[in-house]
Design an enzyme around this catalytic site. Sequence first.
Site, PDB file in Angstrom:
ATOM      1  CB  SER A  89       6.046  19.378  14.161  1.00  0.00           C
ATOM      2  OG  SER A  89       5.993  19.836  12.988  1.00  0.00           O
ATOM      3  CE  LYS A 109       5.757  17.536  10.103  1.00  0.00           C
ATOM      4  NZ  LYS A 109       5.966  18.988  10.261  1.00  0.00           N
ATOM      5  CB  SER A 159       8.035  22.169  11.876  1.00  0.00           C
ATOM      6  OG  SER A 159       7.062  22.392  13.174  1.00  0.00           O
TER       7      SER A 159
END
Length: 480
Positions: free
Chosen positions: A149, A74, A173
């Site tokens: 997210s 990420k 997330s």
Amino acid sequence: MASGIAQLAQDLRARKTTATQLALAALARARARADLNAFITLDENAALAAAQRAEAALAAGSAPVLTGIPFVHKDIFCTNGIRTTCASRMLENFVPPYDAAVVEKLSAGDAVPIGKANMDEFAMGSSNENSYFGAVRNPWDATRVPGGSSGGSAAAVASGIVPFATGTDTGGSVRQPAAFCGITGLKPTYGRVSRYGMIAYASSLDCAGVLARSAADCAQVLAALAGHDVRDATSVERMVDDYVAALSTTPQGIKIGVVREYFGAGVEAGVGAAVQAALRHYEKLGATLLDISLAHAALAIPAYYVIAPAEASSNLARYDGVRYGHRCADPQALEDLYTRSRGEGFGAEVKRRILVGTYALSAGYYDAYYLRAQRARRLIAHDFGEAFTQVDLIAGPTAPTVAFKLGEKTSDPLAMYAADVNTVAVNLAGLPAISIPAGFSDGLPVGLQLIAPAFAESRLLAAAHRFQLATDWHTREPPA
Ligand code: GLN
């Protein structure tokens, strides 16, 4: 079916493939699926250099299982020499001079990062529509969101580009995008994995996590990530379990508390039905289901959406246009530099959170909002503690709905926040939780969330693995 970590590790050792071939194939898949917008950066040079190191380690023998396995970070984890944007214009050109602990740990085992995954800006969001680099699409239906997210991480794994990805979970997330994309997502106990070098959103809630195809693969990655780190004062000095060995301990007669409130209003009928069916499957496997109540569940969203923005407003104060990050052109004076740099660098949702958080922390309102939210947090954590005196695990739907349409909730922040109704309490209490594929509703994946007491990741992973040995939801793949 796209291969998991164990299969790839075996293929590498049997010389059916090489780390370089795996990296090039993953990069080719990533480029072929540019439509998903799952990546902010692809770095072929870094991937190939890592693949070469992996090949040397494999040739020397005794390489750990993740050696040579391609994956994606990420874009919230600092990567030395590789741009790290947090999906913000503020950090569009930020190249960190150091690696995050999570990055170090996976590099140390010679896993092969192919790039940086798209995400919501500063990890604020539940749909991955808040990225400066554009929305990510759900591999199951390109008109729908992948969740957020960690939406880029989830889409990259679900579409078979990579077998696993790193993510972060401040309020859901990792788990919610895993649920929306039909994969497995693990959020460890707060403090189990170092936050060093992970760009801060809400420091008392932020956790590094893993998105993969199975609980067994999550166990392999957690084994590589877990451990104390002196550079993160909240990382816990406590022995790390053998998560992989724990997978084969068959949990006999576990008690699963099914949370009444997690099936409340707002939960789609198809989601509730799929999760209930999965829980009945657990019963067949020997688990006992108990109907339980978490009395303060309704306080989770309001408490979270005060505490998280409060901490965010403080954490994001560092982006002032002076030290690093976006700086406006031709600042006229200091205040002009601050206001224009921040005004240009942050997106709308980030600004909303900064405003809410600053307000909640301001002298006149601190007691009314922040302090009350902290009290609610304590009650929520206490509810979990009470429940765990009766049950081994707690269960419910990960998210109240299946993946929703792109744009469906962007004009209604409160509707967007409600997507986190079943996940945020876990972060407020600092507990570990996992989302596993549990069926479909309207052709879209549904996630079952299992929650364990602090540091009981082994129990969580073993229970998820047990389910995955007996079912095949986690092997389903979206249409190519
Ligand atoms: N959707 C939640 C938020 O927007 C959680 C995000 C996260 O876990 N990073 O704050």
